[in-house]
Design a protein around this motif. Structure first.
Motif, PDB file in Angstrom:
ATOM      1  N   LEU A  78       0.826  -1.216   0.000  1.00 41.08           N
ATOM      2  CA  LEU A  78       0.000   0.000   0.000  1.00 41.08           C
ATOM      3  C   LEU A  78       0.861   1.268   0.000  1.00 41.08           C
ATOM      4  O   LEU A  78       0.614   2.176  -0.803  1.00 41.08           O
ATOM      5  CB  LEU A  78      -0.952  -0.045   1.206  1.00 41.08           C
ATOM      6  CG  LEU A  78      -2.018   1.033   1.246  1.00 41.08           C
ATOM      7  CD1 LEU A  78      -2.844   1.054  -0.033  1.00 41.08           C
ATOM      8  CD2 LEU A  78      -2.922   0.831   2.463  1.00 41.08           C
ATOM      9  N   PRO A  79       1.920   1.351   0.849  1.00 36.78           N
ATOM     10  CA  PRO A  79       2.743   2.574   0.802  1.00 36.78           C
ATOM     11  C   PRO A  79       3.411   2.766  -0.562  1.00 36.78           C
ATOM     12  O   PRO A  79       3.510   3.892  -1.056  1.00 36.78           O
ATOM     13  CB  PRO A  79       3.789   2.342   1.899  1.00 36.78           C
ATOM     14  CG  PRO A  79       3.189   1.322   2.807  1.00 36.78           C
ATOM     15  CD  PRO A  79       2.308   0.469   1.949  1.00 36.78           C
ATOM     16  N   ALA A  80       3.878   1.666  -1.187  1.00 37.92           N
ATOM     17  CA  ALA A  80       4.527   1.810  -2.499  1.00 37.92           C
ATOM     18  C   ALA A  80       3.511   2.273  -3.533  1.00 37.92           C
ATOM     19  O   ALA A  80       3.804   3.118  -4.387  1.00 37.92           O
ATOM     20  CB  ALA A  80       5.149   0.478  -2.916  1.00 37.92           C
ATOM     21  N   LEU A  81       2.289   1.737  -3.421  1.00 39.15           N
ATOM     22  CA  LEU A  81       1.222   2.126  -4.345  1.00 39.15           C
ATOM     23  C   LEU A  81       0.898   3.613  -4.173  1.00 39.15           C
ATOM     24  O   LEU A  81       0.719   4.350  -5.143  1.00 39.15           O
ATOM     25  CB  LEU A  81      -0.012   1.265  -4.019  1.00 39.15           C
ATOM     26  CG  LEU A  81      -1.105   1.152  -5.043  1.00 39.15           C
ATOM     27  CD1 LEU A  81      -0.566   0.587  -6.341  1.00 39.15           C
ATOM     28  CD2 LEU A  81      -2.214   0.237  -4.498  1.00 39.15           C
ATOM     29  N   GLY A  82       0.894   4.042  -2.908  1.00 37.11           N
ATOM     30  CA  GLY A  82       0.558   5.443  -2.607  1.00 37.11           C
ATOM     31  C   GLY A  82       1.573   6.421  -3.156  1.00 37.11           C
ATOM     32  O   GLY A  82       1.273   7.599  -3.339  1.00 37.11           O
ATOM     33  N   ALA A  83       2.780   5.952  -3.429  1.00 36.60           N
ATOM     34  CA  ALA A  83       3.836   6.876  -3.868  1.00 36.60           C
ATOM     35  C   ALA A  83       3.916   7.004  -5.385  1.00 36.60           C
ATOM     36  O   ALA A  83       4.581   7.903  -5.899  1.00 36.60           O
ATOM     37  CB  ALA A  83       5.175   6.384  -3.323  1.00 36.60           C
ATOM     38  N   ILE A  84       3.230   6.127  -6.143  1.00 39.67           N
ATOM     39  CA  ILE A  84       3.490   6.115  -7.599  1.00 39.67           C
ATOM     40  C   ILE A  84       2.943   7.356  -8.293  1.00 39.67           C
ATOM     41  O   ILE A  84       3.539   7.873  -9.230  1.00 39.67           O
ATOM     42  CB  ILE A  84       2.969   4.829  -8.296  1.00 39.67           C
ATOM     43  CG1 ILE A  84       1.459   4.707  -8.192  1.00 39.67           C
ATOM     44  CG2 ILE A  84       3.660   3.596  -7.807  1.00 39.67           C
ATOM     45  CD1 ILE A  84       0.905   3.603  -9.108  1.00 39.67           C
TER      46      ILE A  84
END
Ligand code: FES
Length: 634
Positions: free
Chosen positions: A161-167
């Motif tokens: 989720l955090p990686a997704l939030g940064a894209i």
């Protein structure tokens, strides 16, 4: 409950504690550094403090002499507060920070033929995406996946989720030109990070290999593209003040908040090493996208905050030997939060990933010769085999050869006696001290040398008994215990005699007998005699300093020609480094873990027989040690 004031002479202010509080707990409250090498079990005697005023109740005074008690000494881990007290803390054994220099060890070569495209599981992919418009309202994630499929052939990307939030931000900041860092290895590829620009293909990707030793933690920072090691650092394991051996650590971790404290201490050590390694390479920790970790099973459990209690209790089972892939954020290691953290596989409670990594880097699993691999540290782990078969066992030798369990034992640091010669006519010793200067105690290599010299000069007999008939004041009785004085008080750094007692000798004999018996049982399990072994590989720091001749003289190592021994240094970190670079090396470690047949010695009668025979110097069967036999023949 009544409160009492405890004043430590090294603390800024007194602390108030209730009746029954242990002095170690009061010291912690007062922020007073106090080592507990045996984890607070009252066994090592090295948490001794002096009660200057008031009184404490001593639960146990084992390890204190009558003189010590009369002088006010108490064991902080065994003394409880019952009134106001004033405590003096004697100088503590220094745990110097000993970060290594930035010199790259000559033996670290990038594996021949290393090709990141083929071997490395983490890849950087340059992508150009078409921006969204009113005619193309595809979501960012689908747009990224499509680009990956079309431009790099990578399908089924996943992300936390955090990686997704940064894209979203990265795509726009890079104006739809990005570099995606992806771990290709889990069942499906996983996004580690998306960076807003294209990077040249030789831009480094960084990774770290970590070896969590019970005593020392080592860390190598490597460029995953070139394979080059850029920084090597090492420091004492921060848990060392809470126990010197794994059993003491497990016991400490099982108390109150002990597990969280142990996890915090090892993370502090690792993260400070990460900082230093990064400063030296002029990068920031968030640029590190992969880590491989090795260590004995207890160290891995304490790092991950897993319950370790069952490791020390029969039937000696770990929570996990083959840890699934983790991320840095889940482990608390201070690198890129989405970095892959791979704890390499162990085999059993007392044969961990440090040994599987050691087997890999020593090449034992791919050799034709029957080879013995030993790693003697706070425990003795042994592997016997070749490319056809691999047997392993762990000998509960205890940390005697690291200086624990011996009254004047210490680690191999400044002030430790590391080498001893005894004159066969006068029984006077000559010593060599690490760093020159006055001695403070005896480290492992000193203890091996001392035992060998005492045996060869008749100070002790083959059963380890001190010869009270010798006309020397160095053999004496103190506190009902026989001992040999290695250095008189006026020659030592702390003004106290350095001695080896009959109890210490007994502990050392048991330790060496356990290791030698381990060799024997492994050989017997393979249907071989020990002399079928063609090579002996010695791993770990112990092997670096040990005098092989003396280790053979006491029957710790088998009596073989000098050229059969090879000293490999820290094989565990080398294995972790190989697995960091090369997914095939990592697969090979898994295969090694699966191939190693573990022999539990505590349930093996052959071990007890072999152990009993090896309790003598060098062994009850002297024909196994022909060179020692020759040295003893007048
Ligand atoms: S005796 Fe107190 S910590 Fe070992």
């Amino acid at each position: 409950m009544a409160g009492h004031s405890v004043i430590f002479d090294t603390a800024e202010s007194p602390v108030e504690v209730p009746t029954g509080t242990l002095l170690t707990e009061a010291a912690q409250l007062a922020n007073v550094a106090l080592g507990q090498p045996c984890g607070g079990q009252g066994r090592c005697g090295r948490c001794a403090i002096i009660v200057r005023a008031g009184s404490v109740r001593r639960r146990s005074t084992l390890r204190l002499s009558a003189e010590d008690i009369a002088a006010g000494y108490a064991l902080a881990c065994q003394a409880v507060v019952e009134g106001d007290v004033q405590i003096s803390i004697p100088p503590q054994e220094k745990i110097e920070r000993r970060l290594t220099t930035d010199r790259i060890a000559a033996e670290v070569h990038v594996p021949a033929g290393y090709d990141p495209a083929r071997h490395q599981s983490v890849a950087r992919v340059a992508l150009t995406l078409s921006p969204p418009s009113m005619d193309d309202q595809t979501d960012d994630w689908s747009r990224l996946q499509t680009a990956l499929r079309q431009q790099a052939g990578i399908d089924n990307l996943t992300a936390s989720l955090p990686a997704l939030g940064a894209i979203s931000n990265s795509l726009r900041a890079g104006q739809w030109q990005v570099s995606a860092v992806i771990d290709l290895d889990p069942p499906v590829p996983r996004l580690i990070g998306l960076f807003p620009m294209h990077a040249p293909s030789d831009t480094p990707l960084w990774g770290i290999a970590i070896d969590i030793g019970t005593t020392t933690v080592s860390l190598w920072l490597a460029n995953l593209i070139s394979g080059e090691v850029r920084s090597q650092v090492a420091e004492y394991n921060g848990q060392i003040t809470r126990g010197e051996d794994v059993i003491s650590r497990i016991i400490y971790a099982s108390k109150n908040q002990g597990a969280a404290e142990m996890q915090g201490l090892i993370l502090e050590t690792i993260n400070s090493l990460v900082e230093v390694a990064c400063q030296r390479a002029r990068i920031t920790p968030d640029m590190i996208v992969k880590a491989t970790v090795v260590g004995n099973s207890t160290m891995i459990h304490l790092l991950l905050g897993l319950p370790a209690e069952s490791i020390r209790l029969a039937p000696f089972v770990t929570t996990v030997n083959q840890v699934p892939h983790l991320t840095a954020s889940a482990t608390g290691i201070g690198i890129h939060p989405e970095a892959t953290v791979e704890c390499l596989p162990g085999v059993a409670s007392y044969v961990g990933a440090d040994i599987t990594a050691g087997v890999l880097s020593s090449g034992l699993d791919d050799t034709e010769d029957i080879t013995l691999f030993i790693d003697i540290g706070t425990n003795g782990e042994i592997v016997l085999g070749n490319r056809e078969w691999l047997l392993t066992c762990a000998c509960s030798a205890g940390p005697a050869f690291e200086g624990a369990g011996v009254r004047d034992g210490m680690r191999a640091t400044q002030g430790a006696i590391e080498e001893i010669w005894i004159n066969g006519d006068t029984w006077e010793p000559t010593i060599r001290v690490i760093g020159g200067g006055k001695p403070r105690g005896l480290c492992g290599s000193g203890l091996i040398a001392l035992l060998a010299e005492m045996f060869l000069t008749g100070v002790i007999d083959k059963g380890g008994h001190l010869n009270i008939g010798l006309p020397t004041p160095r053999i004496r009785t103190r506190d009902h215990t026989l001992e040999y004085v290695v250095a008189w008080a006026d020659e030592t750094a702390n003004g106290r005699d350095i001695t080896i007692t009959s109890v210490d000798i007994d502990n050392l004999l048991r330790a060496k007998a356990a290791i030698y018996a381990g060799f024997g049982v492994l050989a017997e399990s393979a249907g071989l005699a020990l002399d079928a072994v063609a090579r002996v590989l010695v791993g770990g720091a112990f092997g670096k300093y040990i005098n092989v001749e003396k280790a053979v003289e006491i029957g710790l190592l088998p009596d073989m020609p000098w050229e059969c021994f090879e000293f490999l240094g820290n094989t565990a970190i080398k294995g972790a480094y190989l697995a960091l670079l090369d997914r095939f090396a990592r697969d090979r470690i898994r295969a090694i873990a699966n191939r190693l047949t573990y022999i539990e010695l505590s349930a093996d009668n052959r071990f007890y027989e072999a152990f009993t025979s090896a309790l003598f110097l060098p062994h009850t069967d002297l024909s196994r040690f022909p060179t020692v036999q020759a040295a003893l023949t007048p």
